[in-house]
Design an enzyme around this catalytic site. Structure first.
Site, PDB file in Angstrom:
ATOM      1  N   ASP A  96      36.002  41.916  48.313  1.00 32.40           N
ATOM      2  CA  ASP A  96      36.147  41.855  46.864  1.00 32.40           C
ATOM      3  C   ASP A  96      36.803  43.149  46.388  1.00 32.40           C
ATOM      4  OD1 ASP A  96      35.626  41.293  44.135  1.00 32.40           O
ATOM      5  OD2 ASP A  96      33.796  40.222  44.708  1.00 32.40           O
ATOM      6  N   ASP A 196      38.907  41.000  41.661  1.00 31.41           N
ATOM      7  CA  ASP A 196      38.047  40.956  40.487  1.00 31.41           C
ATOM      8  C   ASP A 196      38.880  41.013  39.197  1.00 31.41           C
ATOM      9  OD1 ASP A 196      35.222  41.186  39.596  1.00 31.41           O
ATOM     10  OD2 ASP A 196      35.898  43.092  38.755  1.00 31.41           O
ATOM     11  N   GLU A 246      40.231  36.333  40.318  1.00 27.71           N
ATOM     12  CA  GLU A 246      39.293  35.912  39.274  1.00 27.71           C
ATOM     13  C   GLU A 246      39.995  36.115  37.941  1.00 27.71           C
ATOM     14  OE1 GLU A 246      34.881  36.930  37.465  1.00 27.71           O
ATOM     15  OE2 GLU A 246      36.241  38.534  38.016  1.00 27.71           O
ATOM     16  N   HIS A 320      27.871  34.765  41.513  1.00 23.72           N
ATOM     17  CA  HIS A 320      26.864  35.770  41.170  1.00 23.72           C
ATOM     18  C   HIS A 320      26.821  36.091  39.678  1.00 23.72           C
ATOM     19  CE1 HIS A 320      30.699  37.678  41.414  1.00 23.72           C
ATOM     20  NE2 HIS A 320      30.211  38.728  40.798  1.00 23.72           N
ATOM     21  N   ASP A 321      27.711  35.500  38.896  1.00 20.68           N
ATOM     22  CA  ASP A 321      27.707  35.733  37.453  1.00 20.68           C
ATOM     23  C   ASP A 321      27.223  34.514  36.678  1.00 20.68           C
ATOM     24  OD1 ASP A 321      28.916  38.268  37.774  1.00 20.68           O
ATOM     25  OD2 ASP A 321      30.928  37.401  37.708  1.00 20.68           O
TER      26      ASP A 321
HETATM   27  C1  GLC Z   1      33.705  40.181  37.490  1.00 21.99           C
HETATM   28  C2  GLC Z   1      32.535  40.184  38.438  1.00 21.99           C
HETATM   29  C3  GLC Z   1      31.331  40.666  37.691  1.00 21.99           C
HETATM   30  C4  GLC Z   1      31.596  42.071  37.194  1.00 21.99           C
HETATM   31  C5  GLC Z   1      32.894  42.137  36.391  1.00 21.99           C
HETATM   32  C6  GLC Z   1      33.344  43.544  36.214  1.00 21.99           C
HETATM   33  O1  GLC Z   1      33.564  39.290  36.447  1.00 21.99           O
HETATM   34  O2  GLC Z   1      32.370  38.932  39.002  1.00 21.99           O
HETATM   35  O3  GLC Z   1      30.158  40.598  38.459  1.00 21.99           O
HETATM   36  O4  GLC Z   1      30.545  42.508  36.405  1.00 21.99           O
HETATM   37  O5  GLC Z   1      33.946  41.465  37.021  1.00 21.99           O
HETATM   38  O6  GLC Z   1      33.761  44.087  37.425  1.00 21.99           O
END
Ligand code: GLC
Ligand code: CA
Length: 550
Positions: A96, A196, A246, A320-321
Protein backbone atom coordinates in the site's frame (compact mmCIF):
# COMPACT_ATOMS: atom_id res chain seq x y z
CA UNK A 1 -5.52 -11.14 -21.34
CA UNK A 2 -3.68 -9.73 -18.39
CA UNK A 3 -3.39 -11.86 -15.31
CA UNK A 4 -5.19 -9.39 -13.06
CA UNK A 5 -8.38 -9.99 -15.00
CA UNK A 6 -8.45 -13.58 -13.76
CA UNK A 7 -7.33 -12.85 -10.25
CA UNK A 8 -8.91 -12.51 -6.85
CA UNK A 9 -7.22 -10.42 -4.19
CA UNK A 10 -7.26 -10.84 -0.43
CA UNK A 11 -6.85 -7.72 1.68
CA UNK A 12 -5.08 -7.87 5.02
CA UNK A 13 -5.11 -5.21 7.72
CA UNK A 14 -2.04 -6.47 9.62
CA UNK A 15 -2.90 -4.82 12.90
CA UNK A 16 -6.08 -6.92 13.12
CA UNK A 17 -5.14 -10.12 11.31
CA UNK A 18 -3.02 -12.32 13.56
CA UNK A 19 -0.74 -11.56 16.49
CA UNK A 20 2.30 -13.86 16.63
CA UNK A 21 4.03 -12.52 19.73
CA UNK A 22 1.24 -11.88 22.20
CA UNK A 23 1.31 -8.10 22.41
CA UNK A 24 -2.28 -7.81 21.26
CA UNK A 25 -1.33 -6.31 17.89
CA UNK A 26 -1.32 -8.25 14.65
CA UNK A 27 2.00 -8.51 12.84
CA UNK A 28 3.85 -9.80 9.80
CA UNK A 29 4.85 -13.12 11.35
CA UNK A 30 1.17 -13.55 12.08
CA UNK A 31 0.44 -13.20 8.37
CA UNK A 32 3.21 -15.68 7.51
CA UNK A 33 1.67 -18.21 9.91
CA UNK A 34 -1.62 -17.99 8.02
CA UNK A 35 -0.34 -18.27 4.45
CA UNK A 36 -1.64 -21.80 4.05
CA UNK A 37 -5.08 -20.62 5.03
CA UNK A 38 -4.90 -17.79 2.49
CA UNK A 39 -3.64 -20.20 -0.14
CA UNK A 40 -6.59 -22.49 0.62
CA UNK A 41 -8.95 -19.72 -0.44
CA UNK A 42 -7.51 -19.81 -3.94
CA UNK A 43 -6.59 -16.13 -4.11
CA UNK A 44 -3.76 -14.82 -6.27
CA UNK A 45 -2.58 -11.75 -4.41
CA UNK A 46 -2.48 -10.36 -0.92
CA UNK A 47 -2.80 -6.61 -0.55
CA UNK A 48 -1.53 -5.59 2.85
CA UNK A 49 -2.30 -2.14 4.24
CA UNK A 50 0.83 -0.24 5.39
CA UNK A 51 3.28 -1.66 7.91
CA UNK A 52 6.00 0.96 7.48
CA UNK A 53 7.35 3.03 10.35
CA UNK A 54 4.66 5.37 11.50
CA UNK A 55 3.36 7.04 14.62
CA UNK A 56 0.12 5.19 13.81
CA UNK A 57 -2.18 8.17 14.21
CA UNK A 58 -4.03 6.74 11.23
CA UNK A 59 -2.86 3.15 11.70
CA UNK A 60 0.01 3.37 9.26
CA UNK A 61 -1.52 5.64 6.63
CA UNK A 62 0.77 8.22 8.19
CA UNK A 63 4.12 6.95 6.95
CA UNK A 64 7.34 8.07 8.56
CA UNK A 65 9.72 6.03 6.42
CA UNK A 66 8.60 4.10 3.35
CA UNK A 67 11.63 1.81 3.45
CA UNK A 68 11.45 0.75 7.08
CA UNK A 69 9.17 -1.64 8.89
CA UNK A 70 7.39 -0.55 12.01
CA UNK A 71 8.84 -2.71 14.83
CA UNK A 72 5.29 -3.23 16.11
CA UNK A 73 4.67 -5.25 12.94
CA UNK A 74 8.09 -6.87 12.55
CA UNK A 75 11.33 -6.45 10.65
CA UNK A 76 12.50 -6.13 7.07
CA UNK A 77 13.53 -9.81 7.24
CA UNK A 78 9.96 -10.71 8.15
CA UNK A 79 8.65 -8.83 5.13
CA UNK A 80 11.20 -10.51 2.88
CA UNK A 81 10.14 -13.85 4.26
CA UNK A 82 6.51 -12.99 3.69
CA UNK A 83 7.21 -12.09 0.06
CA UNK A 84 9.20 -15.31 -0.44
CA UNK A 85 6.79 -17.67 1.30
CA UNK A 86 3.76 -16.16 -0.36
CA UNK A 87 5.63 -16.49 -3.67
CA UNK A 88 6.24 -20.21 -3.03
CA UNK A 89 2.49 -20.57 -2.75
CA UNK A 90 1.85 -18.70 -5.97
CA UNK A 91 0.63 -15.61 -4.16
CA UNK A 92 1.94 -12.14 -4.98
CA UNK A 93 2.26 -9.40 -2.38
CA UNK A 94 0.82 -5.97 -3.11
CA UNK A 95 1.94 -3.09 -0.93
CA UNK A 96 0.00 0.00 0.00
CA UNK A 97 1.68 3.17 -1.18
CA UNK A 98 0.50 6.24 0.68
CA UNK A 99 1.81 8.88 -1.67
CA UNK A 100 -0.68 11.68 -1.26
CA UNK A 101 0.77 12.59 2.11
CA UNK A 102 3.41 11.61 4.65
CA UNK A 103 3.38 11.61 8.40
CA UNK A 104 4.53 14.89 9.89
CA UNK A 105 7.18 12.69 11.55
CA UNK A 106 8.70 11.98 8.14
CA UNK A 107 12.24 13.32 7.79
CA UNK A 108 11.13 15.52 4.88
CA UNK A 109 8.49 17.24 6.94
CA UNK A 110 10.77 17.56 9.93
CA UNK A 111 13.30 19.36 7.74
CA UNK A 112 10.55 21.55 6.33
CA UNK A 113 9.53 22.50 9.85
CA UNK A 114 13.04 23.72 10.49
CA UNK A 115 12.62 26.09 7.54
CA UNK A 116 14.63 24.09 4.98
CA UNK A 117 13.37 25.57 1.70
CA UNK A 118 14.03 22.42 -0.32
CA UNK A 119 11.82 20.35 1.91
CA UNK A 120 9.22 23.03 2.46
CA UNK A 121 8.64 22.71 -1.26
CA UNK A 122 7.90 18.97 -0.76
CA UNK A 123 4.65 20.00 0.92
CA UNK A 124 1.95 22.58 0.42
CA UNK A 125 2.78 25.52 2.64
CA UNK A 126 0.93 28.82 2.29
CA UNK A 127 1.48 32.17 3.95
CA UNK A 128 -1.08 33.50 6.35
CA UNK A 129 -2.00 34.83 9.72
CA UNK A 130 -2.83 32.42 12.56
CA UNK A 131 -6.54 33.19 12.44
CA UNK A 132 -7.32 32.70 8.74
CA UNK A 133 -6.49 29.50 6.90
CA UNK A 134 -5.63 29.95 3.21
CA UNK A 135 -8.94 28.40 2.12
CA UNK A 136 -12.07 27.08 3.77
CA UNK A 137 -11.30 23.47 2.76
CA UNK A 138 -12.26 20.78 5.23
CA UNK A 139 -10.24 17.74 6.25
CA UNK A 140 -11.81 14.38 5.44
CA UNK A 141 -11.57 13.59 9.13
CA UNK A 142 -13.39 16.77 10.19
CA UNK A 143 -12.17 20.34 10.85
CA UNK A 144 -10.02 22.62 8.70
CA UNK A 145 -7.68 21.05 6.14
CA UNK A 146 -4.98 23.54 7.17
CA UNK A 147 -2.66 23.61 10.15
CA UNK A 148 -0.68 26.66 11.22
CA UNK A 149 3.03 26.48 12.01
CA UNK A 150 3.84 29.57 14.02
CA UNK A 151 7.62 29.30 13.66
CA UNK A 152 7.24 29.49 9.88
CA UNK A 153 4.20 31.79 9.86
CA UNK A 154 2.70 29.43 7.32
CA UNK A 155 -0.08 26.93 7.01
CA UNK A 156 0.32 23.45 5.57
CA UNK A 157 -2.37 21.44 3.83
CA UNK A 158 -3.59 18.12 5.25
CA UNK A 159 -6.62 16.59 3.56
CA UNK A 160 -6.66 13.96 6.33
CA UNK A 161 -5.38 14.16 9.91
CA UNK A 162 -3.19 17.12 11.00
CA UNK A 163 -0.34 14.59 11.23
CA UNK A 164 -0.74 13.66 7.53
CA UNK A 165 0.76 16.49 5.46
CA UNK A 166 -0.07 16.53 1.74
CA UNK A 167 2.88 16.19 -0.61
CA UNK A 168 3.50 18.67 -3.40
CA UNK A 169 3.45 16.52 -6.54
CA UNK A 170 4.10 19.57 -8.70
CA UNK A 171 7.66 19.42 -7.39
CA UNK A 172 9.62 17.03 -9.68
CA UNK A 173 11.92 16.04 -6.78
CA UNK A 174 8.93 14.69 -4.89
CA UNK A 175 7.94 12.57 -7.86
CA UNK A 176 11.51 11.24 -8.16
CA UNK A 177 11.59 10.32 -4.47
CA UNK A 178 8.35 8.38 -4.82
CA UNK A 179 9.59 6.52 -7.89
CA UNK A 180 12.66 5.48 -5.91
CA UNK A 181 10.42 4.03 -3.22
CA UNK A 182 8.56 1.97 -5.81
CA UNK A 183 11.85 0.70 -7.26
CA UNK A 184 13.04 -0.23 -3.79
CA UNK A 185 10.01 -2.45 -3.24
CA UNK A 186 10.02 -3.84 -6.76
CA UNK A 187 13.58 -5.01 -6.13
CA UNK A 188 12.34 -6.84 -3.05
CA UNK A 189 10.00 -8.87 -5.19
CA UNK A 190 6.57 -7.43 -4.50
CA UNK A 191 4.12 -8.00 -7.32
CA UNK A 192 1.90 -5.00 -7.09
CA UNK A 193 0.77 -1.83 -5.43
CA UNK A 194 -2.34 -0.23 -4.11
CA UNK A 195 -2.13 3.54 -4.23
CA UNK A 196 -3.87 5.31 -1.40
CA UNK A 197 -6.26 8.16 -2.38
CA UNK A 198 -4.17 8.61 -5.49
CA UNK A 199 -6.66 10.78 -7.36
CA UNK A 200 -6.06 13.54 -4.80
CA UNK A 201 -2.37 14.06 -5.58
CA UNK A 202 -2.69 16.97 -7.96
CA UNK A 203 -3.87 20.25 -6.47
CA UNK A 204 -4.67 23.33 -8.57
CA UNK A 205 -2.02 26.01 -8.84
CA UNK A 206 -4.20 28.66 -7.29
CA UNK A 207 -6.14 27.53 -4.24
CA UNK A 208 -9.50 29.14 -3.63
CA UNK A 209 -12.42 28.85 -1.25
CA UNK A 210 -15.12 26.34 -2.04
CA UNK A 211 -18.44 28.19 -1.83
CA UNK A 212 -20.52 25.04 -2.14
CA UNK A 213 -18.50 22.21 -0.61
CA UNK A 214 -15.47 21.10 1.36
CA UNK A 215 -12.93 21.77 -1.38
CA UNK A 216 -12.89 18.32 -2.95
CA UNK A 217 -14.08 19.59 -6.33
CA UNK A 218 -10.73 21.37 -6.75
CA UNK A 219 -8.38 18.49 -6.01
CA UNK A 220 -10.26 15.22 -6.74
CA UNK A 221 -9.00 13.98 -10.13
CA UNK A 222 -6.98 17.22 -10.15
CA UNK A 223 -5.35 19.02 -13.08
CA UNK A 224 -2.19 16.90 -13.57
CA UNK A 225 -3.21 13.59 -12.04
CA UNK A 226 -3.15 11.58 -15.29
CA UNK A 227 0.14 13.06 -16.35
CA UNK A 228 1.75 12.21 -13.00
CA UNK A 229 0.47 8.63 -13.03
CA UNK A 230 1.74 8.10 -16.57
CA UNK A 231 5.12 9.42 -15.54
CA UNK A 232 5.25 7.19 -12.46
CA UNK A 233 4.37 4.19 -14.55
CA UNK A 234 6.73 4.91 -17.44
CA UNK A 235 9.70 5.63 -15.19
CA UNK A 236 9.37 2.62 -12.92
CA UNK A 237 8.11 -0.16 -15.20
CA UNK A 238 4.94 -0.28 -13.13
CA UNK A 239 3.07 -1.58 -16.14
CA UNK A 240 4.36 -5.06 -15.35
CA UNK A 241 2.84 -4.98 -11.90
CA UNK A 242 -0.73 -5.21 -10.75
CA UNK A 243 -1.81 -1.78 -9.57
CA UNK A 244 -4.98 -0.38 -8.12
CA UNK A 245 -5.76 3.21 -7.30
CA UNK A 246 -8.07 4.18 -4.50
CA UNK A 247 -10.18 6.97 -5.97
CA UNK A 248 -11.97 9.33 -3.68
CA UNK A 249 -15.10 11.12 -5.02
CA UNK A 250 -14.16 10.29 -8.58
CA UNK A 251 -16.18 9.80 -11.75
CA UNK A 252 -16.36 7.20 -14.51
CA UNK A 253 -14.65 9.26 -17.17
CA UNK A 254 -11.58 9.62 -15.01
CA UNK A 255 -11.64 5.96 -13.96
CA UNK A 256 -11.73 4.88 -17.59
CA UNK A 257 -8.59 6.89 -18.16
CA UNK A 258 -6.88 5.59 -15.01
CA UNK A 259 -7.53 1.97 -15.91
CA UNK A 260 -7.65 1.69 -19.69
CA UNK A 261 -4.44 -0.21 -20.58
CA UNK A 262 -3.79 2.14 -23.52
CA UNK A 263 -3.35 5.01 -21.10
CA UNK A 264 -0.61 3.17 -19.17
CA UNK A 265 -1.62 4.49 -15.77
CA UNK A 266 -3.04 1.77 -13.47
CA UNK A 267 -4.58 -1.70 -13.79
CA UNK A 268 -7.82 -0.76 -12.04
CA UNK A 269 -9.66 1.57 -9.69
CA UNK A 270 -11.64 1.46 -6.50
CA UNK A 271 -14.54 3.86 -6.39
CA UNK A 272 -16.98 4.25 -3.53
CA UNK A 273 -20.22 5.44 -5.06
CA UNK A 274 -22.01 2.14 -4.42
CA UNK A 275 -21.10 2.41 -0.73
CA UNK A 276 -22.85 5.74 -0.32
CA UNK A 277 -26.37 4.56 -1.10
CA UNK A 278 -27.17 4.62 2.61
CA UNK A 279 -25.70 8.09 3.26
CA UNK A 280 -28.44 10.64 3.79
CA UNK A 281 -27.79 13.58 1.41
CA UNK A 282 -24.34 12.15 0.82
CA UNK A 283 -23.43 12.51 4.50
CA UNK A 284 -21.74 9.41 5.93
CA UNK A 285 -22.73 10.51 9.44
CA UNK A 286 -26.48 10.59 8.74
CA UNK A 287 -28.18 7.21 8.71
CA UNK A 288 -30.56 6.16 5.97
CA UNK A 289 -32.02 2.93 4.62
CA UNK A 290 -30.10 1.80 1.54
CA UNK A 291 -31.52 3.05 -1.75
CA UNK A 292 -31.50 -0.15 -3.84
CA UNK A 293 -32.68 1.57 -6.98
CA UNK A 294 -29.62 3.78 -6.81
CA UNK A 295 -27.39 0.79 -6.03
CA UNK A 296 -28.62 -1.00 -9.13
CA UNK A 297 -28.22 2.10 -11.26
CA UNK A 298 -24.66 2.65 -10.06
CA UNK A 299 -23.56 -0.91 -10.75
CA UNK A 300 -25.19 -0.82 -14.14
CA UNK A 301 -23.50 2.43 -15.12
CA UNK A 302 -20.05 1.53 -13.80
CA UNK A 303 -20.13 -1.98 -15.23
CA UNK A 304 -21.34 -1.08 -18.68
CA UNK A 305 -19.40 2.13 -19.22
CA UNK A 306 -16.13 0.68 -17.99
CA UNK A 307 -16.65 -2.24 -20.32
CA UNK A 308 -17.51 -0.11 -23.35
CA UNK A 309 -14.41 2.00 -22.90
CA UNK A 310 -12.02 -0.71 -21.84
CA UNK A 311 -11.66 0.34 -18.22
CA UNK A 312 -11.38 -2.12 -15.36
CA UNK A 313 -13.12 -2.07 -11.97
CA UNK A 314 -11.86 -3.30 -8.64
CA UNK A 315 -14.91 -5.08 -7.17
CA UNK A 316 -15.51 -4.92 -3.45
CA UNK A 317 -17.93 -4.45 -0.59
CA UNK A 318 -15.55 -4.36 2.36
CA UNK A 319 -12.22 -2.89 3.36
CA UNK A 320 -10.58 -1.46 6.45
CA UNK A 321 -12.54 1.78 6.07
CA UNK A 322 -15.98 0.26 5.63
CA UNK A 323 -18.53 -1.35 7.91
CA UNK A 324 -19.10 -5.06 7.35
CA UNK A 325 -21.36 -5.66 4.38
CA UNK A 326 -23.48 -8.40 5.95
CA UNK A 327 -24.45 -5.96 8.72
CA UNK A 328 -25.02 -3.21 6.18
CA UNK A 329 -26.85 -4.61 3.16
CA UNK A 330 -27.55 -8.08 4.51
CA UNK A 331 -29.23 -9.39 7.63
CA UNK A 332 -26.71 -10.53 10.21
CA UNK A 333 -29.40 -12.28 12.25
CA UNK A 334 -32.09 -14.40 10.53
CA UNK A 335 -30.40 -14.53 7.15
CA UNK A 336 -26.76 -14.25 8.13
CA UNK A 337 -25.53 -17.07 5.90
CA UNK A 338 -27.88 -16.45 3.01
CA UNK A 339 -27.29 -12.73 2.82
CA UNK A 340 -23.50 -12.97 3.17
CA UNK A 341 -23.44 -15.50 0.34
CA UNK A 342 -25.78 -13.49 -1.87
CA UNK A 343 -23.66 -10.36 -1.47
CA UNK A 344 -20.54 -12.34 -2.30
CA UNK A 345 -22.10 -13.89 -5.39
CA UNK A 346 -23.27 -10.55 -6.71
CA UNK A 347 -19.75 -9.07 -6.53
CA UNK A 348 -17.78 -12.11 -7.64
CA UNK A 349 -19.72 -12.68 -10.85
CA UNK A 350 -19.28 -9.10 -12.09
CA UNK A 351 -16.72 -7.86 -14.58
CA UNK A 352 -13.59 -6.71 -12.72
CA UNK A 353 -11.19 -7.98 -10.10
CA UNK A 354 -12.81 -9.02 -6.81
CA UNK A 355 -11.26 -8.10 -3.47
CA UNK A 356 -12.03 -9.98 -0.27
CA UNK A 357 -11.33 -8.19 2.98
CA UNK A 358 -10.12 -10.38 5.87
CA UNK A 359 -13.07 -11.94 7.66
CA UNK A 360 -15.53 -11.10 4.89
CA UNK A 361 -15.16 -14.71 3.78
CA UNK A 362 -16.49 -15.74 7.20
CA UNK A 363 -19.42 -13.34 7.16
CA UNK A 364 -17.87 -11.29 9.95
CA UNK A 365 -20.26 -8.62 11.25
CA UNK A 366 -19.92 -5.14 12.71
CA UNK A 367 -18.72 -5.60 16.30
CA UNK A 368 -21.57 -3.51 17.77
CA UNK A 369 -19.45 -1.48 20.21
CA UNK A 370 -21.71 0.44 22.56
CA UNK A 371 -19.17 2.53 24.44
CA UNK A 372 -16.99 5.28 22.97
CA UNK A 373 -14.02 3.78 24.81
CA UNK A 374 -14.18 0.73 22.54
CA UNK A 375 -13.28 2.87 19.50
CA UNK A 376 -9.74 3.46 18.30
CA UNK A 377 -10.04 5.21 14.93
CA UNK A 378 -9.11 8.93 14.67
CA UNK A 379 -11.98 9.63 12.32
CA UNK A 380 -14.53 7.96 14.60
CA UNK A 381 -13.35 9.83 17.65
CA UNK A 382 -13.36 13.18 15.82
CA UNK A 383 -16.83 12.59 14.49
CA UNK A 384 -18.19 11.42 17.81
CA UNK A 385 -17.35 14.88 19.15
CA UNK A 386 -18.57 16.65 16.03
CA UNK A 387 -21.89 14.79 16.20
CA UNK A 388 -22.36 15.65 19.85
CA UNK A 389 -21.50 19.30 19.18
CA UNK A 390 -24.11 19.30 16.45
CA UNK A 391 -26.72 18.36 19.04
CA UNK A 392 -26.94 14.57 18.74
CA UNK A 393 -27.39 12.77 22.05
CA UNK A 394 -24.75 10.37 23.31
CA UNK A 395 -26.99 7.46 22.30
CA UNK A 396 -27.57 8.83 18.79
CA UNK A 397 -23.86 9.46 18.27
CA UNK A 398 -23.00 5.93 19.41
CA UNK A 399 -25.70 4.45 17.19
CA UNK A 400 -24.24 6.27 14.18
CA UNK A 401 -20.72 5.09 15.02
CA UNK A 402 -21.88 1.52 15.47
CA UNK A 403 -23.02 1.60 11.85
CA UNK A 404 -20.52 3.95 10.23
CA UNK A 405 -17.22 3.80 12.12
CA UNK A 406 -14.19 2.46 10.27
CA UNK A 407 -13.49 0.36 13.37
CA UNK A 408 -16.40 -1.86 12.27
CA UNK A 409 -14.01 -3.38 9.78
CA UNK A 410 -11.03 -3.43 12.13
CA UNK A 411 -12.10 -5.81 14.87
CA UNK A 412 -9.76 -8.83 15.18
CA UNK A 413 -9.92 -11.57 12.57
CA UNK A 414 -11.95 -14.44 14.03
CA UNK A 415 -9.87 -17.60 13.89
CA UNK A 416 -11.55 -19.69 16.58
CA UNK A 417 -13.96 -19.55 19.48
CA UNK A 418 -11.25 -18.93 22.08
CA UNK A 419 -11.11 -15.98 24.43
CA UNK A 420 -9.54 -13.56 21.95
CA UNK A 421 -10.94 -15.22 18.84
CA UNK A 422 -7.62 -16.96 18.21
CA UNK A 423 -6.22 -13.60 17.14
CA UNK A 424 -3.90 -13.21 20.12
CA UNK A 425 -3.00 -14.70 23.48
CA UNK A 426 -3.43 -11.29 25.05
CA UNK A 427 -6.18 -8.73 25.04
CA UNK A 428 -6.27 -7.31 21.50
CA UNK A 429 -5.78 -3.59 20.80
CA UNK A 430 -9.43 -3.54 19.72
CA UNK A 431 -12.03 -6.01 20.90
CA UNK A 432 -13.70 -8.88 19.04
CA UNK A 433 -17.49 -9.27 19.08
CA UNK A 434 -19.22 -12.06 21.02
CA UNK A 435 -20.21 -13.82 17.81
CA UNK A 436 -16.63 -15.01 17.30
CA UNK A 437 -17.79 -18.11 19.21
CA UNK A 438 -19.53 -19.30 16.04
CA UNK A 439 -18.31 -16.98 13.27
CA UNK A 440 -14.72 -18.17 12.95
CA UNK A 441 -12.37 -20.02 10.62
CA UNK A 442 -12.25 -23.20 12.67
CA UNK A 443 -16.03 -23.59 12.83
CA UNK A 444 -16.49 -22.76 9.16
CA UNK A 445 -13.84 -25.22 8.05
CA UNK A 446 -16.01 -27.96 9.61
CA UNK A 447 -19.20 -26.85 7.91
CA UNK A 448 -19.51 -27.79 4.24
CA UNK A 449 -22.20 -25.21 3.78
CA UNK A 450 -20.26 -22.37 5.43
CA UNK A 451 -19.77 -18.89 4.03
CA UNK A 452 -16.05 -19.66 3.94
CA UNK A 453 -16.51 -22.67 1.68
CA UNK A 454 -18.90 -20.70 -0.47
CA UNK A 455 -16.24 -18.03 -1.07
CA UNK A 456 -13.78 -20.74 -2.04
CA UNK A 457 -16.24 -21.95 -4.62
CA UNK A 458 -16.81 -18.46 -6.04
CA UNK A 459 -13.07 -17.90 -6.37
CA UNK A 460 -12.61 -21.19 -8.20
CA UNK A 461 -15.49 -20.41 -10.58
CA UNK A 462 -13.71 -17.27 -11.77
CA UNK A 463 -10.63 -19.34 -12.51
CA UNK A 464 -12.65 -21.86 -14.49
CA UNK A 465 -15.06 -19.79 -16.56
CA UNK A 466 -13.86 -17.37 -19.19
CA UNK A 467 -17.26 -15.72 -19.17
CA UNK A 468 -16.75 -14.61 -15.56
CA UNK A 469 -13.35 -13.15 -16.38
CA UNK A 470 -14.05 -11.60 -19.72
CA UNK A 471 -17.73 -11.71 -20.56
CA UNK A 472 -19.66 -8.58 -21.42
CA UNK A 473 -22.21 -7.38 -18.87
CA UNK A 474 -25.81 -6.50 -19.36
CA UNK A 475 -28.21 -5.56 -16.59
CA UNK A 476 -31.78 -6.74 -17.03
CA UNK A 477 -34.48 -4.34 -15.89
CA UNK A 478 -36.61 -5.47 -12.99
CA UNK A 479 -39.52 -3.68 -11.41
CA UNK A 480 -38.50 -4.48 -7.82
CA UNK A 481 -35.62 -2.29 -6.63
CA UNK A 482 -34.16 -5.12 -4.53
CA UNK A 483 -33.96 -7.55 -7.42
CA UNK A 484 -30.70 -7.19 -9.34
CA UNK A 485 -30.22 -9.30 -12.43
CA UNK A 486 -27.39 -9.28 -14.92
CA UNK A 487 -26.10 -11.42 -17.75
CA UNK A 488 -22.55 -12.07 -18.77
CA UNK A 489 -21.82 -13.26 -22.31
CA UNK A 490 -18.77 -14.49 -24.11
CA UNK A 491 -18.20 -16.63 -27.20
CA UNK A 492 -20.91 -19.18 -26.68
CA UNK A 493 -20.95 -18.97 -22.88
CA UNK A 494 -23.72 -17.25 -21.02
CA UNK A 495 -24.30 -16.54 -17.37
CA UNK A 496 -27.36 -15.24 -15.61
CA UNK A 497 -26.93 -13.84 -12.12
CA UNK A 498 -30.03 -13.01 -10.11
CA UNK A 499 -29.84 -11.60 -6.58
CA UNK A 500 -32.53 -10.74 -4.11
CA UNK A 501 -31.27 -7.95 -1.84
CA UNK A 502 -34.30 -8.17 0.42
CA UNK A 503 -35.48 -10.30 3.33
CA UNK A 504 -38.72 -11.23 1.54
CA UNK A 505 -39.60 -13.35 -1.46
CA UNK A 506 -39.57 -11.65 -4.82
CA UNK A 507 -41.59 -12.79 -7.79
CA UNK A 508 -40.13 -11.25 -10.93
CA UNK A 509 -42.73 -9.68 -13.23
CA UNK A 510 -41.73 -12.15 -15.92
CA UNK A 511 -40.10 -15.43 -14.85
CA UNK A 512 -36.39 -15.33 -15.66
CA UNK A 513 -35.93 -18.04 -18.20
CA UNK A 514 -32.61 -19.36 -19.35
CA UNK A 515 -32.94 -22.24 -21.75
CA UNK A 516 -30.37 -24.96 -21.28
CA UNK A 517 -29.24 -23.41 -18.01
CA UNK A 518 -27.52 -25.29 -15.24
CA UNK A 519 -27.01 -23.90 -11.78
CA UNK A 520 -23.37 -23.01 -11.08
CA UNK A 521 -23.92 -21.81 -7.57
CA UNK A 522 -26.85 -20.90 -5.34
CA UNK A 523 -27.04 -19.98 -1.67
CA UNK A 524 -30.10 -22.15 -1.05
CA UNK A 525 -30.56 -25.87 -1.61
CA UNK A 526 -31.04 -26.94 -5.22
CA UNK A 527 -34.05 -25.63 -7.15
CA UNK A 528 -36.63 -27.70 -9.03
CA UNK A 529 -36.00 -26.15 -12.40
CA UNK A 530 -32.78 -24.51 -13.33
CA UNK A 531 -33.79 -22.92 -16.60
CA UNK A 532 -36.58 -20.83 -15.16
CA UNK A 533 -36.72 -18.68 -12.03
CA UNK A 534 -40.22 -17.85 -10.89
CA UNK A 535 -39.48 -16.70 -7.39
CA UNK A 536 -36.44 -15.71 -5.39
CA UNK A 537 -36.34 -16.60 -1.73
CA UNK A 538 -35.11 -14.02 0.87
CA UNK A 539 -31.59 -12.95 -0.05
CA UNK A 540 -31.41 -15.71 -2.60
CA UNK A 541 -28.81 -15.53 -5.34
CA UNK A 542 -28.60 -17.88 -8.29
CA UNK A 543 -26.05 -18.18 -11.02
CA UNK A 544 -27.15 -20.03 -14.14
CA UNK A 545 -24.71 -21.05 -16.82
CA UNK A 546 -25.28 -22.15 -20.35
CA UNK A 547 -22.77 -23.18 -22.99
CA UNK A 548 -24.31 -22.64 -26.38
CA UNK A 549 -23.22 -25.22 -28.86
CA UNK A 550 -22.01 -23.56 -32.04
C1 GLC B 1 -7.44 5.92 2.51
C2 GLC B 1 -7.21 4.77 3.47
C3 GLC B 1 -7.62 5.22 4.84
C4 GLC B 1 -6.77 6.40 5.24
C5 GLC B 1 -6.82 7.51 4.18
C6 GLC B 1 -5.72 8.49 4.38
O1 GLC B 1 -8.76 6.27 2.38
O2 GLC B 1 -7.88 3.65 3.03
O3 GLC B 1 -7.56 4.19 5.78
O4 GLC B 1 -7.19 6.91 6.46
O5 GLC B 1 -6.66 7.01 2.89
O6 GLC B 1 -4.49 7.93 4.10
CA1 CA C 1 2.19 -8.66 17.71
Amino acid sequence: MKDYKKSTIYQIYPKSFCDSNGDGIGDIRGIISKLDYIKSLGVDYIWSTPFFTSPLHDNGYDVENYREINPVFGTMEDVEELIAKAGERGIGIMLDMVFNHTSTQHEWFQKALKGDKTYMDYYIFKDGTPDTPPTNWQSKFGGSAWEYVSSLKKWYLHLFDTTQADLNWDNPSVREELKEILRFWMAKGVKGFRFDVVNLISKPEVLEDDETGDGRKFYSDGPHVHEYLKELSADTGMENYITVGEMSSTNIDHCIRYSNPDEKELSMCFNFHHLKVDYKDGDKWELMQPDYRRLKELFEIWQTRMEQQNGWNALFWCNHDQPRIVSRLGNEKEYWKESAKMLATFIHMLRGTPYIYQGEELGMTNPGYSDIRAYRDVESIHYYNILKNKGKTEQEALEILSQRSRDNGRSPMQWDSGKYAGFSEQEPWISAPENHTFINVEAEEQDKDSILNFYRKLISLRKRYGVIQEGTVQFIDQKQPELLVYMRTMKGQKLLVASNFSGHEIVPEEPLSFAGGECLICNYPQRDREDRIEVLRPYESIVLFCAEST
